[in-house]
Design a protein around this motif. Sequence first.
Motif, PDB file in Angstrom:
ATOM      1  N   PHE A 183       0.678  -1.294   0.147  1.00  0.00           N
ATOM      2  CA  PHE A 183       0.034   0.152  -0.010  1.00  0.00           C
ATOM      3  C   PHE A 183       1.026   1.279  -0.131  1.00  0.00           C
ATOM      4  N   PHE A 184       2.219   1.570  -0.254  1.00  0.00           N
ATOM      5  CA  PHE A 184       2.772   2.437  -0.130  1.00  0.00           C
ATOM      6  C   PHE A 184       3.838   1.970  -1.834  1.00  0.00           C
ATOM      7  N   VAL A 185       3.924   3.665  -2.444  1.00  0.00           N
ATOM      8  CA  VAL A 185       5.390   3.556  -3.389  1.00  0.00           C
ATOM      9  C   VAL A 185       6.308   3.725  -2.691  1.00  0.00           C
ATOM     10  N   GLY A 186       7.512   3.043  -2.596  1.00  0.00           N
ATOM     11  CA  GLY A 186       8.393   3.457  -2.344  1.00  0.00           C
ATOM     12  C   GLY A 186       8.768   2.683  -0.764  1.00  0.00           C
ATOM     13  N   ASP A 187       9.421   2.769  -0.220  1.00  0.00           N
ATOM     14  CA  ASP A 187      10.333   2.341   1.388  1.00  0.00           C
ATOM     15  C   ASP A 187       9.604   3.197   2.959  1.00  0.00           C
ATOM     16  N   SER A 188       9.241   2.144   3.453  1.00  0.00           N
ATOM     17  CA  SER A 188       8.693   2.655   4.251  1.00  0.00           C
ATOM     18  C   SER A 188       9.166   2.122   6.037  1.00  0.00           C
ATOM     19  N   PHE A 196       8.711   8.104   6.442  1.00  0.00           N
ATOM     20  CA  PHE A 196       9.178   7.346   4.624  1.00  0.00           C
ATOM     21  C   PHE A 196      10.081   8.214   4.159  1.00  0.00           C
ATOM     22  N   LYS A 197      11.052   7.182   3.658  1.00  0.00           N
ATOM     23  CA  LYS A 197      12.241   7.774   2.594  1.00  0.00           C
ATOM     24  C   LYS A 197      11.606   8.893   1.612  1.00  0.00           C
ATOM     25  N   PRO A 198      13.145   9.579   1.220  1.00  0.00           N
ATOM     26  CA  PRO A 198      12.616  10.356  -0.088  1.00  0.00           C
ATOM     27  C   PRO A 198      10.963   9.885  -1.222  1.00  0.00           C
ATOM     28  N   GLY A 199      10.493  10.680  -1.174  1.00  0.00           N
ATOM     29  CA  GLY A 199       9.684  10.311  -2.861  1.00  0.00           C
ATOM     30  C   GLY A 199       8.590   9.015  -2.086  1.00  0.00           C
ATOM     31  N   CYS A 200       8.393   8.606  -0.949  1.00  0.00           N
ATOM     32  CA  CYS A 200       8.015   7.585  -0.624  1.00  0.00           C
ATOM     33  C   CYS A 200       6.103   8.277  -0.136  1.00  0.00           C
ATOM     34  N   ARG A 201       5.121   7.695  -0.384  1.00  0.00           N
ATOM     35  CA  ARG A 201       4.343   7.710  -0.187  1.00  0.00           C
ATOM     36  C   ARG A 201       2.586   6.807  -0.349  1.00  0.00           C
ATOM     37  N   ASN A 202       2.142   6.838   1.044  1.00  0.00           N
ATOM     38  CA  ASN A 202       0.823   5.677   0.660  1.00  0.00           C
ATOM     39  C   ASN A 202      -0.185   5.843  -0.035  1.00  0.00           C
TER      40      ASN A 202
END
Length: 138
Positions: free
Chosen positions: A24-29, A46-52
């Motif tokens: 449910f996330f784009v990128g790493d959290s 959230f790492k940079p650029g990460c979003r749910n």
Amino acid sequence: MVNENVKNGIIFERGEPNTAFADFFVGDSYLNMLTMEPIPIGNVTFKPGCRNNWHIHKSTNGGGQILLVTGGEGYYQEEGKDAQKLAPGDVVVIPPNVKHWHGATKDSWFSHLAIEVPGENTENEWCEPVSDEEYSKL
């Protein structure tokens, strides 16, 4: 005695990779559950650029979520509204049954405490990802 993490600008430990919700996330959290009872409170990083993904905290009475921003820069957006930029000290009260997303800016880590507001018949409905096209416009 001063906590070394606080001295270095880290209020709560980052926690483990958020593998349970990775779909449910784009990128790493990362997720560090601080409490489960009586109210669930999680430190989400959230790492940079990460979003749910877009999601809805559903409830028939009460419910919703509160975000307390503790570090970095991020965004919060409700469906049909402009995204708002977030920084440490910002508070977002998310009413129940409102479709929204939150996450880091493209150049900054982002951390917030996610507080689940008690309600009746609560559930979290995960929806579509925030597209790269939508995100890049911010």
